[in-house]
Design a protein around this motif. Structure first.
Motif, mmCIF file in Angstrom:
data_model
loop_
_atom_site.group_PDB
_atom_site.id
_atom_site.type_symbol
_atom_site.label_atom_id
_atom_site.label_comp_id
_atom_site.label_asym_id
_atom_site.label_seq_id
_atom_site.Cartn_x
_atom_site.Cartn_y
_atom_site.Cartn_z
ATOM 1 N N ARG A 1 2.067 -14.425 -5.141
ATOM 2 C CA ARG A 1 2.851 -13.325 -4.565
ATOM 3 C C ARG A 1 3.999 -13.835 -3.698
ATOM 4 N NH1 ARG A 1 3.160 -8.604 -6.547
ATOM 5 N NH2 ARG A 1 3.589 -7.626 -4.533
ATOM 6 N N ASP B 1 3.924 -1.078 -4.727
ATOM 7 C CA ASP B 1 4.707 -2.189 -5.266
ATOM 8 C C ASP B 1 4.186 -2.607 -6.643
ATOM 9 O OD1 ASP B 1 6.868 -3.857 -4.975
ATOM 10 O OD2 ASP B 1 5.904 -5.251 -3.588
ATOM 11 N N ARG C 1 1.963 2.678 2.874
ATOM 12 C CA ARG C 1 1.152 1.621 3.477
ATOM 13 C C ARG C 1 -0.181 1.395 2.781
ATOM 14 N NH1 ARG C 1 -0.313 4.651 9.195
ATOM 15 N NH2 ARG C 1 -1.059 6.604 8.300
ATOM 16 N N SER D 1 11.264 -3.221 -1.231
ATOM 17 C CA SER D 1 10.691 -4.293 -2.040
ATOM 18 C C SER D 1 11.783 -4.967 -2.854
ATOM 19 C CB SER D 1 9.620 -3.747 -2.984
ATOM 20 O OG SER D 1 9.241 -4.762 -3.891
ATOM 21 N N MET E 1 10.909 -7.157 -5.142
ATOM 22 C CA MET E 1 10.174 -7.744 -6.264
ATOM 23 C C MET E 1 10.559 -7.145 -7.620
ATOM 24 S SD MET E 1 8.505 -10.098 -4.783
ATOM 25 C CE MET E 1 7.045 -10.704 -5.626
ATOM 26 N N ASN F 1 2.890 3.948 8.940
ATOM 27 C CA ASN F 1 3.355 4.284 7.596
ATOM 28 C C ASN F 1 4.869 4.090 7.515
ATOM 29 O OD1 ASN F 1 2.942 4.918 4.971
ATOM 30 N ND2 ASN F 1 2.856 7.131 5.272
ATOM 31 N N PHE F 2 5.376 4.029 6.300
ATOM 32 C CA PHE F 2 6.798 3.783 6.079
ATOM 33 C C PHE F 2 7.154 4.356 4.721
ATOM 34 C CE2 PHE F 2 4.148 0.212 4.868
ATOM 35 C CZ PHE F 2 4.427 0.108 3.517
ATOM 36 N N LEU G 1 10.990 -6.520 1.802
ATOM 37 C CA LEU G 1 9.651 -7.036 1.512
ATOM 38 C C LEU G 1 9.756 -7.863 0.244
ATOM 39 C CD1 LEU G 1 6.408 -6.874 1.690
ATOM 40 C CD2 LEU G 1 6.631 -4.993 0.067
ATOM 41 N N SER G 2 9.356 -9.124 0.320
ATOM 42 C CA SER G 2 9.238 -9.831 -0.960
ATOM 43 C C SER G 2 7.753 -9.994 -1.265
ATOM 44 C CB SER G 2 10.077 -11.112 -0.995
ATOM 45 O OG SER G 2 10.071 -11.787 0.216
ATOM 46 N N LYS H 1 11.859 0.633 -4.000
ATOM 47 C CA LYS H 1 11.849 -0.570 -4.835
ATOM 48 C C LYS H 1 13.070 -0.563 -5.751
ATOM 49 C CE LYS H 1 8.657 -3.448 -7.468
ATOM 50 N NZ LYS H 1 7.310 -3.562 -8.024
ATOM 51 N N PHE I 1 8.535 3.667 1.153
ATOM 52 C CA PHE I 1 8.573 2.498 0.279
ATOM 53 C C PHE I 1 9.630 2.705 -0.795
ATOM 54 C CE2 PHE I 1 7.294 0.132 -3.495
ATOM 55 C CZ PHE I 1 7.079 -1.127 -2.969
ATOM 56 N N LEU J 1 10.557 0.260 3.888
ATOM 57 C CA LEU J 1 10.285 -1.075 3.374
ATOM 58 C C LEU J 1 10.918 -1.179 1.986
ATOM 59 C CD1 LEU J 1 8.846 -3.484 4.578
ATOM 60 C CD2 LEU J 1 6.780 -2.791 3.387
ATOM 61 N N GLY K 1 5.318 -10.605 0.707
ATOM 62 C CA GLY K 1 4.542 -9.910 1.734
ATOM 63 C C GLY K 1 3.387 -10.704 2.309
#
Lengths: 161, 790, 262
Positions: C103, A66, A20, C49, C51, C3-4, C27-28, C8, C6, C47, C30
């Protein structure tokens, strides 16, 4: 906690980041670069704008994880090599384009992105491009002047319609 | 021509360098070792009785240090109100307690119920979700008029009603005013709303409390416009900490516009919790939190009447205003709709009789206090809208009607019927200047050009007066202020001649570090770069009252002049000794002391060195050193004034209004830095145009805030405001302060809203929509379109 | 925010697999999801991503069709689609602000289906095909009301195929605070008819204004719309405008879009 690496203002840097952790927090708390400011939580105000791989991005609305490996430029990276004010920074000072200074980093970074895309913007183009950067102090007129001046254009006609 | 860095020069701002390179030091940039973070659990209902708070689960969560509730603050006082208004019957206002954390009841959405301190901000926020709070919801009091009806639910159970005060001014004139209306040839009336606004400085509020057991002393870093005021209020009334054990620091502050004047609960909380936990405690407001915890502004409902004789001379003004106080009294809230509003109801005009009635009302909304202009925009809006309406109803030119009733240049000083004495002004001059800059003579041609494109063009005028440079302490004391309103300065000359100035004013965008240095540089004749301006830290600046009400140069600058004059007087004595002359024969010019009529001289640094290395020095008559402190208490307000002209184009299909040009011709008296003055006006105009066209803080009838983020609260953007033409060449210097300055910070926000609305009504009337006599702000496209359909 | 974890992934297949986890969300860009997570209105455990998935990026022009990868940002569409489909590029250039456009993505916008978002008007106004990891969905079947779409759980949009119209334009009337559409109308003229899609106005999200489509089909001009009004039933009423005002704006912005497209 995972480590996230980025090239920030030309230097490789790394810091721990939770999932986060926002880019703004990564820069401010992780790397101690407090020039990037946070003024809202809805991706509106633009005080947090930085360049990510050359594009203006709201650092409060992107996760650091990200952007692992990205190249980031912040306000701390905008001065000349000798430490003197860069072209855009100097224009903001010369034309009184800032007052309290809080929105200023985002304004300068958005201006950098604009001038990279469009080196000689018209007044309308400047105003339109800066729609995602809110300033509460200046009424924008001197910011627009500063941007026009930074692009090497005449600013004298700006006030009149 | 002025010197590059003296009075009258557009010196570039020295503070910009740090702001432009990311080196500003704002409160949120301060992180102390061992710092913990607080999150406030805030009420999501507007009005309710707290029946229980169970924080057991929250206390057990990861990283949680402590959960605080009102029970932890039993020994503390409430947040004090700094101004007591006396009502029309001679009774003091009703003044409810404003606790740090809600006691028994919550009274607005955002009222803090509990505070969780944890190792990280996210842990504190996670734990706050685990606090179990039972609230018995009560009917919300939102509408001011309904709040005063018989049997209305009370915001404060211990008060007799929701009426804070019913103020009449000048009460003795009430009957005479009514008689004038009975005799009037014409009476013009208008009901209007001055929309509630949120100040929205771009930097949200932040507080960091720190406690040092070594000296049993506290430090609070806070986003404040007036750190000394916070130290006094919080130390003396809330936490019982004497001033010498409490340091308040307001470092770089990202804008205030009034909302950072007040002492807030979060400041007291962080200061107190740091001692309890023996760790620094930090709070950083989110923008969402700012909308429900920063004091709001404006929010008046008014009916105003103007009586005119057969020749259109103003005879009397009568107003009835409801002013929203919100759920509690913010620090200076009671003074805004009264002494900062009623005293300005004469405007620029000779109106012999005025009666202003203000009912201040408690509601289940965020407290309301000063916002840029504070009371004066409300007065100007009523007056300048009403005069426009009068001109239309009487079929006369609004400019001519104003001019006919102006206080004329040869009538100053002018005693108004609402207690104040205007020292100087020339309203015809500012009106002439504005009309010239606006090319008003050719306006009709431009109307036709717009018409050809299917658009409606309008021109609106407003002429404002404001009372700034607040304020004479003895006067405001009589009016209920619980503080003095002087300002302070210390000028410390160092041995080699450089100068450190310590001011009680605070700069949060106004550029004091540049302007104040210009003043001292001019007076002594030294390079401004050898002068440093320090502000914002109670540990090194003399007791000061801070920055608001366009007072910093007029009051704070005057204190600097006074202290600098003391320094110069002493320096002349030293120079006289060094030059073997009499002090009265010593002249100071361009940083050099000389004996009049001779070529004998000593430069500035020669004198300053002698002051600190007093080998050849009159020690028997004069102390060594060169450092002086002065306090300046103004003898009157200052009265900036100006003519504003707004040219708009209205899209009749959508109702959207575009401001094409905005002309501001102001009389600010003398000017130290024209560049900074222009910037101040630009900012004020954007806020005033924002109020007129975009901004609106709206509650639903349950007391829920509908405009609680930038998704719904429309901030002016770069493409919303343009075409500012700013002039300050009309100068009638203030007669009672040493620089002859009046103040420029609020003018733009005061004069612009009525000019914009007048322009819109003008455009509609020119296009035949003569049934539209008023539209309440903000004039959103939807409202304008609806008015056109009616 | 909560929190999570992440993740990708670099392929659609991996993304779909990651989304199978409990409380996982894609999530793209965001630009909407992250603010809602900050407000704790949304709290995924994982989450994912999108991207980093190359196959979801970019723009492909093939005959009368423009295919846009779902993770393509608005900024890219605004520049790269300008030659082939200026109406779409023009719409993309009006979304949010420059930093948001750098974004925010097409897929994110359509999947969220905010009733005031711009892209749903383009998708519905062109009769686009929404391509997902599992199937192809016609735009007419995709938008099921405010924040609701035909997407199944764990289904992600991978690209959108837009039939390129002969003429098109987007007329947007700004909600001045959010910069979303208070009312936005996308008008597209094809050889076999005209489509008019309206966003920002209806409680039910993006919709087609069939009366205007019929009127424009025989005469693609602003005059063809004169006298035509959109009913105010089901229109959004809020502090920015009444239902009647939005209904009025639908007609105004449709006319303006037609003029801009002509």
């Amino acid at each position: 906690m995972p480590r996230v690496s980025m090239k920030v203002n030309g230097k490789p840097m790394a810091a721990e980041a939770e999932g986060r952790t926002l880019l703004s927090a990564y820069l401010r708390e992780g790397l101690g670069l407090t020039g990037t400011h946070v003024g809202c939580d809805t991706s509106q105000c633009g005080a947090c704008v930085v360049l990510v791989d050359g594009a203006a991005v709201k650092a409060c609305t992107a996760f650091a994880a990200d952007l692992d490996g990205a190249e980031v430029t912040t306000i701390e990276g905008m001065a000349n090599a000798d430490g003197s004010l860069g072209r855009i920074q100097q224009a903001f000072q010369d034309y009184h384009g800032l007052q309290c200074g809080f929105c200023t980093p985002g304004m300068v970074m958005s201006t950098a992105a604009l001038l990279a895309e469009n080196p000689k913007p018209t007044e309308d183009e400047v105003r339109h491009y800066l729609e995602g950067n809110i300033c509460r102090c200046t009424g924008y007129q001197n910011i627009v002047r500063a941007v026009m001046a930074a692009s090497g254009q005449d600013t004298t006609a700006l006030a009149a319609e | 021509m002025p010197k590059d860095d003296g009075i009258g020069a557009s010196t570039k701002r020295r503070e910009d360098t740090r702001f432009l390179t990311g080196n500003g030091k704002y409160t949120d940039d301060i992180n102390l070792r061992g710092q913990a973070y607080v999150h406030f659990l805030r009420s999501d209902v507007a009005h309710g009785r707290i029946t229980s708070i169970d924080s057991t689960a929250a206390e057990a969560m990861d990283g949680v240090l402590k959960v605080f509730t009102a029970a932890d603050f039993e020994a503390a006082g409430g947040l004090p109100c700094g101004w007591q208004v006396t009502d029309r019957h001679g009774q003091p206002m009703q003044e409810p307690k404003h606790p740090i954390l809600a006691e028994g009841k919550v009274r607005h959405v955002g009222d803090p119920i509990a505070a969780v301190v944890a190792e990280t901000y996210e842990q504190a926020r996670d734990a706050a979700e685990a606090i179990e709070v039972d609230i018995e919801e009560l009917e919300a009091v939102v509408d001011m008029v309904e709040a005063l009806e018989e049997g209305a639910t009370k915001v404060h159970d211990d008060l007799s009603s929701n009426l804070c005060y019913d103020w009449g001014f000048v009460e003795e004139n009430k009957d005479a005013v009514n008689e004038a209306f009975d005799k009037a040839a014409h009476v013009v009336s208008l009901e209007l709303t001055n929309n509630r606004l949120v100040a929205n400085p771009m930097e949200p509020r932040v507080a960091v409390g720190d406690y040092d057991p070594w000296g049993d002393s506290h430090t609070l870093y806070t986003t404040s416009q007036n750190p000394h005021v916070i130290r006094l209020l919080m130390g003396a009334f809330v936490l019982n900490i004497p001033e010498h054990k409490l340091r308040v620091v307001a470092p770089d502050v990202g804008g205030g516009f009034g909302s950072k004047i007040y002492h807030y609960a979060e400041e007291a909380f962080c200061t107190y919790a740091a001692k309890v936990l023996k760790r620094p405690v930090k709070w950083t407001s989110s923008r969402a939190e700012a909308f429900i915890s920063d004091a709001h502004g404006r929010d008046h409902k008014t009916k105003i009447d103007l009586a005119l004789d057969a020749d259109h001379n103003f005879m009397a003004i009568r107003t009835e205003t409801y002013a929203n106080m919100g759920a509690y009294l913010s620090t200076f809230a009671p003074s805004i709709p009264t002494w900062l509003h009623g005293t300005l109801m004469a405007g620029n005009y000779r109106t012999p009789l005025i009666y202003v009635n203000v009912k201040a009302v408690f509601t289940n909304t965020v407290p309301v206090d000063a916002y840029r202009g504070a009371g004066r925009p409300e007065a100007t809006f009523q007056l300048e809208r009403l005069i426009d309406k009068a001109a239309r109803e009487l079929g006369v030119d609004p400019i001519a009607l104003r001019r006919q009733n102006f206080i004329k240049a040869d009538q100053f000083p002018y005693q108004t019927p609402v207690a104040v004495v205007y020292d100087t002004g020339n309203y015809d001059a500012t009106m002439d200047k504005m009309l010239d800059l606006a090319d008003y003579a050719n306006f009709d041609k431009r109307v036709e050009e717009s018409k050809a494109r299917g658009k409606l063009r309008g021109f609106g005028i407003a002429h404002y007066i404001e009372a700034c440079g607040i304020a004479p302490s003895n006067l405001v004391g009589q009016l209920g202020a619980r503080a003095g309103l002087y300002e302070s300065a210390s000028v410390r000359v160092n041995a080699t001649g450089s100068i450190s100035v310590y001011t009680g004013s605070h700069s949060h965008g106004q550029g004091h570090e540049t302007t104040f240095a210009q003043v001292v540089a001019e007076m002594i004749g030294v390079d401004a770069n050898s002068i440093e301006i320090h502000h914002g830290d109670t540990s090194n600046t003399p007791m000061g009252m801070g920055t608001y009400g366009s007072r910093s140069l007029a009051v704070g600058g005057s204190a600097i002049v006074k202290a600098t004059n003391k320094v110069i007087d002493k320096a002349k004595k030293i120079a006289a000794h060094l030059l073997e002359a009499a002090p009265e024969d010593i002249e100071l010019k361009d940083g050099k002391f000389s004996v009049a009529g001779t070529d004998k001289s000593v430069d500035w640094s020669g004198v300053t060195l002698a002051a600190y290395v007093p080998h050849n020095y009159p020690l028997e008559d004069l102390e060594p050193g060169l450092e002086e402190t002065a306090f300046y208490d103004p003898s009157n307000f200052t009265f900036p004034s100006g003519a504003y002209g707004c040219e708009i184009e209205l899209d009749p299909e959508t109702g959207k209004i575009d401001v094409l040009r905005f002309i501001a011709a102001d009389d600010f008296g003398n000017i130290v830095n024209p560049m900074i003055v222009e910037g101040q006006v630009h900012g004020g105009l954007a806020q005033g145009i924002g109020q007129a066209l975009l901004e609106n803080c709206v509650y639903d009838d349950q007391g829920q805030l509908l405009s609680g983020s930038y998704m719904d609260y429309a901030m002016p953007r770069a493409d919303d405001v343009r075409g500012f033409v700013v002039d300050h060449s009309c100068v009638t210097p203030c007669t009672h302060n040493p620089l002859g300055v009046k103040g420029c910070g609020e003018a733009g926000a005061i004069g612009s809203p009525p000019a914009v609305v007048n322009a819109a009504i003008d455009a509609l009337h020119r296009a035949g929509h003569t049934h539209v006599t008023h539209i309440d702000m903000p004039l959103t496209p939807a409202r304008v379109w609806a008015a056109m359909q009616a | 925010m909560h929190n999570f974890e992440f993740v990708k992934p670099s392929t659609v297949a991996d993304a779909v697999q990651a989304l199978a986890a409990e409380e996982a969300q894609p999530l793209s860009g965001g630009q909407t999801l992250i603010p809602s997570m900050k407000a704790r209105l949304n709290a995924p455990e994982v989450l994912v991503s999108l991207m980093g998935i190359a196959e979801m990026q970019g723009i492909r022009h093939e005959g009368d069709m423009l295919e846009v990868g779902a993770a393509t940002t608005h900024a890219r569409v605004a520049t790269e689609a300008a030659a082939a489909f200026p109406g779409l590029a023009g719409l993309a250039a009006q979304i949010g602000d420059p930093a948001v456009r750098n974004r925010g993505t097409l897929g994110g916008s359509l999947a969220n289906n905010d009733p005031s978002a711009c892209y749903p008007a383009a998708a519905l106004g062109t009769g686009a095909v929404i391509v997902t990891n599992a199937r192809e969905i016609a735009a007419d079947d995709f938008f099921l009301g405010m924040f609701t779409t035909a997407l199944d759980e764990d289904e992600i949009i991978t690209s959108v195929r837009f039939p390129i119209p002969q003429k098109s334009a987007y007329g947007k009337f700004l909600q001045p605070a959010s910069r979303f559409a208070l009312t936005g109308v996308f008008v597209a003229k094809y050889a076999d008819g005209v489509r008019v899609a309206v966003t920002g106005a209806s409680e039910n999200g993006v919709f087609r204004w069939s009366e205007a489509e019929a009127a424009l089909a025989s005469d693609f001009s602003a005059e063809a719309l004169s006298g035509l009004s959109c009913p105010a039933d089901d229109m959004i009423a809020d502090l920015h405008g009444s239902a009647a005002y939005r209904a009025h704006l639908v007609a105004v912005m449709t006319r303006r879009a037609v003029v801009a497209a002509s």
